[in-house]
Design a protein around this motif. Structure first.
Motif, PDB file in Angstrom:
ATOM      1  N   GLU A   1       3.585   0.639   2.902  1.00 47.89           N
ATOM      2  CA  GLU A   1       3.264  -0.443   3.822  1.00 47.89           C
ATOM      3  C   GLU A   1       3.228  -1.775   3.071  1.00 47.89           C
ATOM      4  O   GLU A   1       2.592  -1.878   2.029  1.00 47.89           O
ATOM      5  CB  GLU A   1       1.902  -0.200   4.482  1.00 47.89           C
ATOM      6  CG  GLU A   1       1.826   1.117   5.236  1.00 47.89           C
ATOM      7  CD  GLU A   1       0.437   1.384   5.774  1.00 47.89           C
ATOM      8  OE1 GLU A   1      -0.494   0.586   5.490  1.00 47.89           O
ATOM      9  OE2 GLU A   1       0.253   2.391   6.486  1.00 47.89           O
TER      10      GLU A   1
ATOM     11  N   VAL B   1       3.186  -6.058   9.390  1.00 48.99           N
ATOM     12  CA  VAL B   1       3.184  -5.039   8.348  1.00 48.99           C
ATOM     13  C   VAL B   1       4.491  -4.257   8.467  1.00 48.99           C
ATOM     14  O   VAL B   1       4.774  -3.644   9.510  1.00 48.99           O
ATOM     15  CB  VAL B   1       1.991  -4.071   8.480  1.00 48.99           C
ATOM     16  CG1 VAL B   1       2.063  -2.980   7.423  1.00 48.99           C
ATOM     17  CG2 VAL B   1       0.677  -4.834   8.356  1.00 48.99           C
TER      18      VAL B   1
ATOM     19  N   GLU C   1       2.242  -5.708   3.626  1.00 47.56           N
ATOM     20  CA  GLU C   1       1.658  -6.772   4.435  1.00 47.56           C
ATOM     21  C   GLU C   1       2.406  -8.069   4.152  1.00 47.56           C
ATOM     22  O   GLU C   1       2.552  -8.472   3.003  1.00 47.56           O
ATOM     23  CB  GLU C   1       0.182  -6.961   4.101  1.00 47.56           C
ATOM     24  CG  GLU C   1      -0.712  -5.824   4.522  1.00 47.56           C
ATOM     25  CD  GLU C   1      -2.177  -6.128   4.275  1.00 47.56           C
ATOM     26  OE1 GLU C   1      -2.492  -7.260   3.838  1.00 47.56           O
ATOM     27  OE2 GLU C   1      -3.016  -5.237   4.502  1.00 47.56           O
TER      28      GLU C   1
ATOM     29  N   ARG D   1       4.272  -3.199  12.358  1.00 47.06           N
ATOM     30  CA  ARG D   1       3.006  -3.355  13.046  1.00 47.06           C
ATOM     31  C   ARG D   1       2.580  -4.821  13.063  1.00 47.06           C
ATOM     32  O   ARG D   1       2.969  -5.582  12.190  1.00 47.06           O
ATOM     33  CB  ARG D   1       1.911  -2.537  12.369  1.00 47.06           C
ATOM     34  CG  ARG D   1       2.167  -1.044  12.367  1.00 47.06           C
ATOM     35  CD  ARG D   1       0.859  -0.276  12.184  1.00 47.06           C
ATOM     36  NE  ARG D   1       0.158  -0.648  10.970  1.00 47.06           N
ATOM     37  CZ  ARG D   1       0.267  -0.021   9.807  1.00 47.06           C
ATOM     38  NH1 ARG D   1       1.067   1.031   9.710  1.00 47.06           N
ATOM     39  NH2 ARG D   1      -0.398  -0.396   8.755  1.00 47.06           N
TER      40      ARG D   1
ATOM     41  N   ARG E   1       0.846  -1.188   0.000  1.00 47.36           N
ATOM     42  CA  ARG E   1       0.000   0.000   0.000  1.00 47.36           C
ATOM     43  C   ARG E   1       0.887   1.245   0.000  1.00 47.36           C
ATOM     44  O   ARG E   1       1.848   1.326   0.767  1.00 47.36           O
ATOM     45  CB  ARG E   1      -0.907   0.023   1.230  1.00 47.36           C
ATOM     46  CG  ARG E   1      -1.957  -1.051   1.250  1.00 47.36           C
ATOM     47  CD  ARG E   1      -2.953  -0.821   2.391  1.00 47.36           C
ATOM     48  NE  ARG E   1      -2.312  -0.902   3.691  1.00 47.36           N
ATOM     49  CZ  ARG E   1      -2.189  -2.033   4.403  1.00 47.36           C
ATOM     50  NH1 ARG E   1      -2.666  -3.172   3.920  1.00 47.36           N
ATOM     51  NH2 ARG E   1      -1.601  -2.010   5.586  1.00 47.36           N
TER      52      ARG E   1
ATOM     53  N   VAL F   1       6.613  -1.126   7.555  1.00 43.81           N
ATOM     54  CA  VAL F   1       6.360   0.238   7.113  1.00 43.81           C
ATOM     55  C   VAL F   1       7.689   0.883   6.716  1.00 43.81           C
ATOM     56  O   VAL F   1       8.617   0.977   7.532  1.00 43.81           O
ATOM     57  CB  VAL F   1       5.674   1.064   8.215  1.00 43.81           C
ATOM     58  CG1 VAL F   1       5.395   2.474   7.708  1.00 43.81           C
ATOM     59  CG2 VAL F   1       4.385   0.389   8.666  1.00 43.81           C
TER      60      VAL F   1
ATOM     61  N   THR G   1       5.043   7.135   3.189  1.00 43.48           N
ATOM     62  CA  THR G   1       5.241   5.764   3.647  1.00 43.48           C
ATOM     63  C   THR G   1       4.735   4.737   2.640  1.00 43.48           C
ATOM     64  O   THR G   1       3.833   5.008   1.843  1.00 43.48           O
ATOM     65  CB  THR G   1       4.546   5.519   4.996  1.00 43.48           C
ATOM     66  OG1 THR G   1       3.149   5.818   4.864  1.00 43.48           O
ATOM     67  CG2 THR G   1       5.157   6.383   6.080  1.00 43.48           C
TER      68      THR G   1
END
Length: 217
Positions: free
Chosen positions: A150, A158, A152, A217, A75, A160, A148
């Motif tokens: 991201e 996650v 997964e 995360r 993302r 970053v 940023t």
């Protein structure tokens, strides 16, 4: 994409110009040459040469590198990217394969190399357009430093990354070592086609985003 003999992780990337990735078929068929994809400005370039190939010299601090785990999705909120990732390998000719051109909203990662979040340089690539219009990384050239990315991962984490440079290179001047070279921390390169455009041969270079791991995360 450009050719290189660098090692990324435990595998050699041999990347050559990929017509399917860089043809600019939409610009040619639609007469949209006056509205090409955005290109990075000089302000988005790295501020100083890296002291170690593939690293941002401003900081070597950051989260502890993650163990290997395949990525499933990437993302980039600032440019509206939210796309699944497929694994990419090398073709018989030694070039990095690309996602199917008809799947314009799909990106890929070099699965024989470093996984995003792991120490080293991970590679993600995707089309800028196809014959039907803009594709997943059409706006990549507009991504600014400090934004940023991201990723997964299949282990549920996650990774970053924060962008520290966005540059465009002519194919003949592509800096293989800078883009694909080893890094002392977790880094990410996101690559698509860009630069000058020719009706005969398509895009003449690549847009490359440089980012480093700043959170997990």
């Amino acid at each position: 994409m450009r050719r290189t003999g660098r090692k990324n992780g435990n595998a050699v990337i041999g990347v050559v110009t990929a017509v399917a990735l860089c043809s600019g078929a939409w610009l040619l068929s639609s007469g949209a040459e006056s509205h090409p994809p955005p290109q990075p400005s000089a302000a988005q370039a790295a501020q100083a040469p890296a002291t170690t190939p593939g690293t941002d010299p401003r900081s070597d601090s950051g989260p502890t590198p993650l163990p290997p785990s395949p990525p499933d999705r990437v993302r980039i909120p600032a440019i509206g990217v939210d796309t699944p990732l497929m694994g990419l390998r090398l073709t018989r000719q030694g070039s990095l394969d690309v996602p199917p051109p008809e799947r314009k909203n799909l990106a890929g990662w070099y699965e024989a190399g470093t996984t995003p979040g792991e120490r080293g340089t991970a590679i993600v690539a995707g089309h800028v357009d196809n014959k039907d219009g803009p594709a997943v990384f059409y706006e990549l050239g507009a991504l600014e430093k400090g934004r940023t990315i991201e990723v997964e991962r299949r282990d549920g984490s996650v990774a970053v990354f924060t962008v520290h440079a966005n540059e465009v290179y002519d194919a003949k001047d592509f800096p293989d070592e800078k883009v694909y070279g080893a890094a002392s921390r977790p880094e990410l390169r996101v690559i698509t086609c860009g630069g000058k455009y020719s009706k005969q041969t398509g895009y003449q270079g690549n847009v490359v985003v440089f980012a480093h791991l700043t959170a997990v995360r």
